[in-house]
Design an enzyme around this catalytic site. Structure first.
Site, PDB file in Angstrom:
ATOM      1  N   GLU A 172       7.828   0.482  -3.151  1.00  0.00           N
ATOM      2  CA  GLU A 172       8.549   0.875  -1.996  1.00  0.00           C
ATOM      3  C   GLU A 172       9.531  -0.219  -1.714  1.00  0.00           C
ATOM      4  OE1 GLU A 172       5.949   0.722   1.560  1.00  0.00           O
ATOM      5  OE2 GLU A 172       7.258   1.968   2.605  1.00  0.00           O
TER       6      GLU A 172
ATOM      7  N   SER B 136       6.082  -5.795   7.518  1.00  0.00           N
ATOM      8  CA  SER B 136       7.052  -6.537   8.251  1.00  0.00           C
ATOM      9  C   SER B 136       7.386  -7.844   7.380  1.00  0.00           C
ATOM     10  CB  SER B 136       6.251  -6.864   9.338  1.00  0.00           C
ATOM     11  OG  SER B 136       5.271  -7.832   9.081  1.00  0.00           O
TER      12      SER B 136
END
Lengths: 385, 369
Positions: free
Chosen positions: A231, A362
């Site tokens: 990803e 994050s």
């Protein structure tokens, strides 16, 4: 005949194009391309590839593009192509690969990723969605969130807890979720841009046959790591030409509108241009290194840099525009098939970029990953392992 | 296509060089040299590097007796020398070699390669590519007159390349009429000097046009290759700080387990990851004669200089008190990094070059009323 696949491939593509009309049926053409091993040349024979070196893929793609052949519009199935496919390849059974990979590659089956939960975002391993074995099936209950493409998806790659009496990373199993199964409910989740790229997914007594389990029972965390590393590469590492991203939009505005120029903005613009080019070269270097191997944590660096840069550039762009930066184009709720960064207003880019440092890990979590897995710094003491 | 990776030859060169530097130039030796009364350069090390590894001739074509390697390899050498803050006049010799390659002076290049003669280009260390370099001397028909300040790596040179009003001259550094005076340099591991030419004998090797081209080429190469040295400096600072934070305990746990510190080091690592890509790009452009070389060099100094300075500053800070002492080597890297940030022009100057090359024009000054 040469045994070097780099020499063989152009001939194979030419031969394929002689037998299949690029102007004919789109889906038929794409299926045939997959079956000929020309989808992902580095995948095994039978899984869309020829077991060729990975770096030869662009050669094949370029040749198909040159003759105007239909493509599989990868961005519409970004999760499937970027993350699920490598995960299926690595952890799927032969039967799963045979069943799932071709319609994934052709775009017939859109995929989504059912990882994040309302209470398990950055702490992904804290997920509470349960899968309980019932005969030959698993019964799944729980809620997922931030699921892009769930409203179009045929399949989802799902993490669920199958054991609670072990460490939180051990009790997780990965499944392929049938998004058409009874009990799967998808609701749009509207975000601060006004649109709803994402969804909440409610799973109520969803029955998944055991042949949709991906990897071993309790092996889900290992499977998920393959997906997550891919990803980050998919988010940050897309090959782009110079000025191919957001910096190109700002540079064009700068060239076209001399009245917007000030000395301070000029300095900031050039600083951003230099950073964008450095980030682009780093992504390019990473891809050159990855050409033969699997993504490592280096993808985290590219993803982190990309997120911060997108936020700085889009923020600069809104200010550069002056009065026009006060106007937005449209707050109507939309359901875009892909993140639409380049055709909307600067205000949209600015707002959408707020998500870049949250989604896909994050920036804070990525810094932890870099510090611990790349630099080998000690983990912070914690009580939940 | 641009190759941003290191190839096997380059990795082998790196391994050899790193091993040699670890044995013959540990930081303790560098620190002792800086602190003591010894001469600034490590002559023994330099002899080994030029003699055993042939570094002086790395970029000289093979037909002239050089190694014929190229600037990608030179960049790897600089990266390792930066990592060791090695006190050897390599950068200066690379600059001079690049200038001579542009002048097409095979005799001198051949001499450099085969006799390991030290040579330096007599221009200020802060001279930037793309900005016309003022001639540093005048030729009166029989000798050179003039002054040039803050020249890098000239203290160890036998020969000086001197840009004069009517061309490029080569002078013997120890001839009567040449006064080479060391200055107290911010970076003592790369000492600078001021040079006065007062009736110095010299030989002209290029006319004015060729001189301008040679200077531009040399300074562009300097800017492009210095980026690799900066990557080496930054990488040492990061590695050393990581090592320290893994061991050092405060508040009952390793300091490196505190997230505030981990995030700072992660940011440095990301910066170095980018800087390495930029430096490799510059080296590859230079090696292949890519039309992007001027941009790549400007990009390199617009980006990598600050990365090295940041890494060195973090190294001092995160070592705490020990990082502020003379006995810890962190200051050698801080001084190297900060001094290199001024070399071949500041980042601001390089950003102006970037702006010009990629068509991002500065605002037109408005007419005040």
């Amino acid at each position: 005949m040469s045994t070097d696949p780099g020499d063989r491939l152009p001939g194979l593509v030419a031969e394929f194009l002689r037998r299949h009309d690029p102007a004919g049926d789109r889906l038929g053409f794409l299926r045939a391309r997959f079956d000929a091993g020309l989808a992902w040349v580095h995948y095994p024979v039978g899984s869309g590839g020829l077991a060729a070196p990975r770096h030869l893929q662009p050669l094949v793609d370029d040749e198909f593009a040159r003759v105007g052949a239909p493509d599989n519009r990868p961005r519409r199935n970004g999760i499937g192509l970027g993350m699920v496919a490598p995960t299926l390849l690595r952890h799927g059974t032969t039967a799963q690969r045979d069943r799932l990979l071709r319609p994934l590659w052709t775009g017939e089956d859109i995929w989504c990723q059912l990882f994040s939960e309302p209470d398990a975002g950055s702490d992904l391993a804290g997920l509470t969605t349960r899968a309980v074995r019932d005969g030959g099936d698993w019964v799944v209950n729980g809620q997922k969130v931030w699921t892009s493409l769930a409203h179009r998806a045929r399949w989802g790659i799902l993490l669920a807890r199958t054991a609670t009496d072990v460490g939180k990373h051990q009790g997780i199993t990965c499944f392929v979720c049938d998004m058409t199964a009874p009990g799967v409910q998808v609701r749009p989740l509207r975000q601060l841009t006004g649109e709803a790229e994402f969804n909440e997914v409610f799973l109520t007594d969803v029955r998944l046959p055991d042949d949709l389990r991906l990897g071993g029972v309790g092996e889900g965390w290992r499977v998920a790591r393959t997906t997550l590393m891919n990803e980050r590469v998919a988010i940050g590492g897309a090959p782009a030409p110079r000025e191919g991203g957001l910096i190109g939009l700002v540079a064009r505005t700068w060239r076209d509108r001399p009245e917007l120029r000030t000395a301070g903005r000029h300095d900031e613009l050039v600083r951003l241009w230099v950073r964008a080019e450095a980030a682009r070269l780093a992504a390019l270097r990473l891809r050159q290194q990855l050409a033969t191997g699997e993504p490592g944590p280096e993808g985290s660096a590219v993803k982190l840099a990309f997120a911060e840069l997108a936020q700085r550039i889009s923020g600069f762009e809104v200010e550069l525009l002056g009065e026009a930066g006060l106007r937005h184009d449209d707050w109507t709720m939309r359901r875009p098939a892909e993140t639409d960064l380049l055709t909307r207003t600067a205000t949209h880019r600015y707002l959408r970029a707020r998500g870049n440092s949250i989604e896909g890990g994050s920036s804070e979590i990525l810094r932890n990953i870099i510090a611990e897995r790349v630099l080998g710094l000690p983990v912070e003491p914690r009580s939940d392992r | 296509m641009t190759n941003l990776r290191y190839d096997d030859t380059e990795e082998a060169l790196r391994a050899n060089l790193r091993a040699m530097l670890a044995t013959h130039s540990p930081w303790t030796a560098v620190l002792a040299r800086v602190a003591g009364t010894e001469e600034p350069y490590d002559r023994d090390l330099w002899d080994r590097l030029t003699g055993e590894l042939g570094l002086g001739a790395l970029a000289v074509p093979a037909e002239l007796g050089g190694a014929g390697a190229g600037f990608r390899e030179v960049a790897v050498v600089l990266e390792e020398l930066g990592r060791a803050v090695a006190p050897v006049p390599y950068l200066g010799s690379v600059l001079a070699t690049r200038a001579l390659l542009s002048c097409d002076d095979p005799d001198l290049l051949g001499q450099l390669a085969t006799e390991n003669r030290g040579i330096a280009l007599a221009v200020p260390f802060s001279a930037a590519p793309g900005v016309p370099v003022h001639p540093v001397a005048v030729w009166d028909g029989s000798a050179l007159y003039g002054t040039v300040t803050t020249v890098a790596d000239a203290l160890a040179a036998d020969l000086l390349l001197v840009p004069a009003t009517d061309g490029l001259y080569v002078a013997q550094a120890r001839a009567p009429g040449v006064a080479v005076a060391p200055v107290v340099s911010l970076d003592a591991t790369r000492p600078l000097c001021d040079i006065v030419f007062a009736h110095a004998p010299a030989r002209r090797i290029a006319g004015p046009d060729a001189t301008a081209r040679a200077l531009t080429d040399a300074l562009t190469a300097g800017a492009a290759l210095l980026a690799s040295e900066q990557v080496g400096v930054a990488q040492w600072c990061l590695d050393t700080t990581v090592g320290y934070l893994r061991e050092r305990r405060q508040f009952g746990r390793p300091v490196g387990s505190f997230q505030a510190l981990k995030h700072r080091l992660a940011d440095v690592w990301v910066e170095i990851t980018e800087a390495r890509a930029v430096a490799r790009y510059a080296a590859d452009c230079l090696a292949t004669g890519d039309p992007d070389t001027e941009l790549a060099a400007a990009l390199a100094q617009a980006h990598c200089a600050a990365v090295a300075v940041h890494a060195a500053q973090e190294c001092v800070q995160l070592h705490g008190g020990i990082g502020f002492t003379w006995e810890h080597p962190a200051h050698l890297y801080l001084k190297r990094a900060k001094s290199a940030a001024l070399a071949f022009g500041s980042a601001d100057r390089h950003r102006s070059t970037v702006a010009r090359l990629v068509d991002l024009p500065a605002p037109t000054p408005s007419v005040s009323g």
